[in-house]
Design a protein around this motif. Sequence first.
Motif, PDB file in Angstrom:
ATOM      1  N   ILE A  47       1.022  -1.283  -0.099  1.00  0.00           N
ATOM      2  CA  ILE A  47      -0.006   0.067   0.021  1.00  0.00           C
ATOM      3  C   ILE A  47       0.919   1.138  -0.115  1.00  0.00           C
ATOM      4  O   ILE A  47       1.570   1.401   0.996  1.00  0.00           O
ATOM      5  CB  ILE A  47      -0.766  -0.102   1.373  1.00  0.00           C
ATOM      6  N   GLY A  48       0.850   2.046  -1.151  1.00  0.00           N
ATOM      7  CA  GLY A  48       1.561   3.373  -1.104  1.00  0.00           C
ATOM      8  C   GLY A  48       1.615   4.078  -2.296  1.00  0.00           C
ATOM      9  O   GLY A  48       0.595   3.699  -3.195  1.00  0.00           O
ATOM     10  N   GLU A  49       2.183   5.053  -2.288  1.00  0.00           N
ATOM     11  CA  GLU A  49       2.595   5.798  -3.497  1.00  0.00           C
ATOM     12  C   GLU A  49       3.155   5.143  -4.653  1.00  0.00           C
ATOM     13  O   GLU A  49       3.988   4.516  -4.466  1.00  0.00           O
ATOM     14  CB  GLU A  49       3.184   7.049  -3.226  1.00  0.00           C
ATOM     15  N   ALA A  50       2.646   5.694  -5.993  1.00  0.00           N
ATOM     16  CA  ALA A  50       2.979   5.277  -7.192  1.00  0.00           C
ATOM     17  C   ALA A  50       3.316   6.673  -7.962  1.00  0.00           C
ATOM     18  O   ALA A  50       2.310   7.444  -8.067  1.00  0.00           O
ATOM     19  CB  ALA A  50       2.130   4.396  -7.877  1.00  0.00           C
ATOM     20  N   ARG A  51       4.503   6.710  -8.539  1.00  0.00           N
ATOM     21  CA  ARG A  51       4.908   7.864  -9.570  1.00  0.00           C
ATOM     22  C   ARG A  51       5.076   7.146 -11.184  1.00  0.00           C
ATOM     23  O   ARG A  51       5.906   6.652 -11.114  1.00  0.00           O
ATOM     24  CB  ARG A  51       6.093   8.352  -9.106  1.00  0.00           C
ATOM     25  N   VAL A  52       4.421   7.856 -11.798  1.00  0.00           N
ATOM     26  CA  VAL A  52       4.465   7.320 -13.238  1.00  0.00           C
ATOM     27  C   VAL A  52       4.919   8.638 -13.987  1.00  0.00           C
ATOM     28  O   VAL A  52       4.441   9.647 -14.069  1.00  0.00           O
ATOM     29  CB  VAL A  52       2.976   7.032 -13.723  1.00  0.00           C
ATOM     30  N   THR A  53       6.001   8.128 -14.783  1.00  0.00           N
ATOM     31  CA  THR A  53       6.381   9.339 -15.669  1.00  0.00           C
ATOM     32  C   THR A  53       6.253   8.952 -16.909  1.00  0.00           C
ATOM     33  O   THR A  53       6.759   7.767 -17.381  1.00  0.00           O
ATOM     34  CB  THR A  53       7.979   9.644 -15.404  1.00  0.00           C
ATOM     35  N   ASP A  54       5.487   9.697 -17.699  1.00  0.00           N
ATOM     36  CA  ASP A  54       5.162   9.258 -19.130  1.00  0.00           C
ATOM     37  C   ASP A  54       6.200   9.479 -20.094  1.00  0.00           C
ATOM     38  O   ASP A  54       7.252   9.956 -19.819  1.00  0.00           O
ATOM     39  CB  ASP A  54       3.652   9.973 -19.479  1.00  0.00           C
ATOM     40  N   GLU A  55       5.863   9.269 -21.453  1.00  0.00           N
ATOM     41  CA  GLU A  55       6.883   9.300 -22.566  1.00  0.00           C
ATOM     42  C   GLU A  55       7.240  10.828 -22.734  1.00  0.00           C
ATOM     43  O   GLU A  55       8.434  10.899 -23.165  1.00  0.00           O
ATOM     44  CB  GLU A  55       6.240   8.634 -23.691  1.00  0.00           C
ATOM     45  N   ASN A  56       6.701  11.778 -22.303  1.00  0.00           N
ATOM     46  CA  ASN A  56       7.026  13.162 -22.396  1.00  0.00           C
ATOM     47  C   ASN A  56       7.439  13.724 -21.454  1.00  0.00           C
ATOM     48  O   ASN A  56       7.813  15.045 -21.215  1.00  0.00           O
ATOM     49  CB  ASN A  56       5.551  14.000 -22.803  1.00  0.00           C
ATOM     50  N   GLY A  57       7.828  12.913 -20.202  1.00  0.00           N
ATOM     51  CA  GLY A  57       8.609  13.455 -18.864  1.00  0.00           C
ATOM     52  C   GLY A  57       7.826  13.905 -17.981  1.00  0.00           C
ATOM     53  O   GLY A  57       8.061  14.511 -16.977  1.00  0.00           O
ATOM     54  N   ASN A  58       6.512  13.960 -18.058  1.00  0.00           N
ATOM     55  CA  ASN A  58       5.423  14.273 -17.157  1.00  0.00           C
ATOM     56  C   ASN A  58       5.091  13.449 -15.981  1.00  0.00           C
ATOM     57  O   ASN A  58       5.088  12.373 -16.499  1.00  0.00           O
ATOM     58  CB  ASN A  58       4.039  14.784 -17.754  1.00  0.00           C
ATOM     59  N   THR A  59       5.190  13.653 -14.872  1.00  0.00           N
ATOM     60  CA  THR A  59       4.979  12.762 -13.867  1.00  0.00           C
ATOM     61  C   THR A  59       3.562  12.923 -13.094  1.00  0.00           C
ATOM     62  O   THR A  59       3.018  13.877 -12.599  1.00  0.00           O
ATOM     63  CB  THR A  59       5.895  12.968 -12.693  1.00  0.00           C
ATOM     64  N   ARG A  60       2.851  11.812 -12.845  1.00  0.00           N
ATOM     65  CA  ARG A  60       1.699  11.880 -12.034  1.00  0.00           C
ATOM     66  C   ARG A  60       1.766  11.004 -11.055  1.00  0.00           C
ATOM     67  O   ARG A  60       2.297   9.844 -10.835  1.00  0.00           O
ATOM     68  CB  ARG A  60       0.431  11.117 -13.069  1.00  0.00           C
ATOM     69  N   VAL A  61       1.186  11.331  -9.830  1.00  0.00           N
ATOM     70  CA  VAL A  61       1.310  10.692  -8.477  1.00  0.00           C
ATOM     71  C   VAL A  61      -0.276   9.870  -8.429  1.00  0.00           C
ATOM     72  O   VAL A  61      -1.361  10.380  -8.369  1.00  0.00           O
ATOM     73  CB  VAL A  61       1.658  11.511  -7.678  1.00  0.00           C
ATOM     74  N   GLY A  62      -0.174   8.558  -7.958  1.00  0.00           N
ATOM     75  CA  GLY A  62      -1.244   7.993  -7.605  1.00  0.00           C
ATOM     76  C   GLY A  62      -1.008   7.281  -6.262  1.00  0.00           C
ATOM     77  O   GLY A  62       0.148   7.060  -5.692  1.00  0.00           O
ATOM     78  N   VAL A  63      -2.224   6.626  -5.605  1.00  0.00           N
ATOM     79  CA  VAL A  63      -1.856   5.802  -4.501  1.00  0.00           C
ATOM     80  C   VAL A  63      -2.332   4.326  -5.060  1.00  0.00           C
ATOM     81  O   VAL A  63      -3.589   3.999  -5.524  1.00  0.00           O
ATOM     82  CB  VAL A  63      -2.766   6.098  -3.350  1.00  0.00           C
ATOM     83  N   CYS A  64      -1.748   3.297  -4.573  1.00  0.00           N
ATOM     84  CA  CYS A  64      -1.889   1.973  -5.067  1.00  0.00           C
ATOM     85  C   CYS A  64      -2.283   1.084  -3.734  1.00  0.00           C
ATOM     86  O   CYS A  64      -1.571   1.267  -2.573  1.00  0.00           O
ATOM     87  CB  CYS A  64      -0.678   1.423  -5.858  1.00  0.00           C
TER      88      CYS A  64
END
Length: 133
Positions: A47-64
């Motif tokens: 249980i914790g944070e997830a950080r996704v950096t997309d192909e354009n270098g933008n990072t989104r944060v979520g919780v899994c």
Amino acid sequence: MSTFHLQIVTPDRMAYDGQAERIILRTVNGDVAILARHIDYAAPLGIGEARVTDENGNTRVGVCNSGLLSVENGVCRVLATTFEWVEDIDRERAVRAQHEAEERLKELKRGDEQFAIAEAKLKRAIARLRATD
């Protein structure tokens, strides 16, 4: 930077399906980072944070919230029990859930079956609140 195909799936929706440079998320043994050309790998999610950096270098944060992380033949799949992007988290609801779980834990003993459920609810609420800070 090189990219790989990433899917984040829950029982009720596809939270992400596209190219990514990186994902960092919590497994039961700690945080891991997946980059392009990662070896085949599987791990149970915590249980914790997830950080996704997309192909354009933008990072989104979520919780899994628990599930399975799988990397196979260059494709990364996060099969999560729940996954919320930070912008979708209701902070007030998370605060209430934290307080309710803390109160419930005070009533239970560690060996009680309900203790593990209340503890998981507390961890999820805390993860949601940390991600929104």
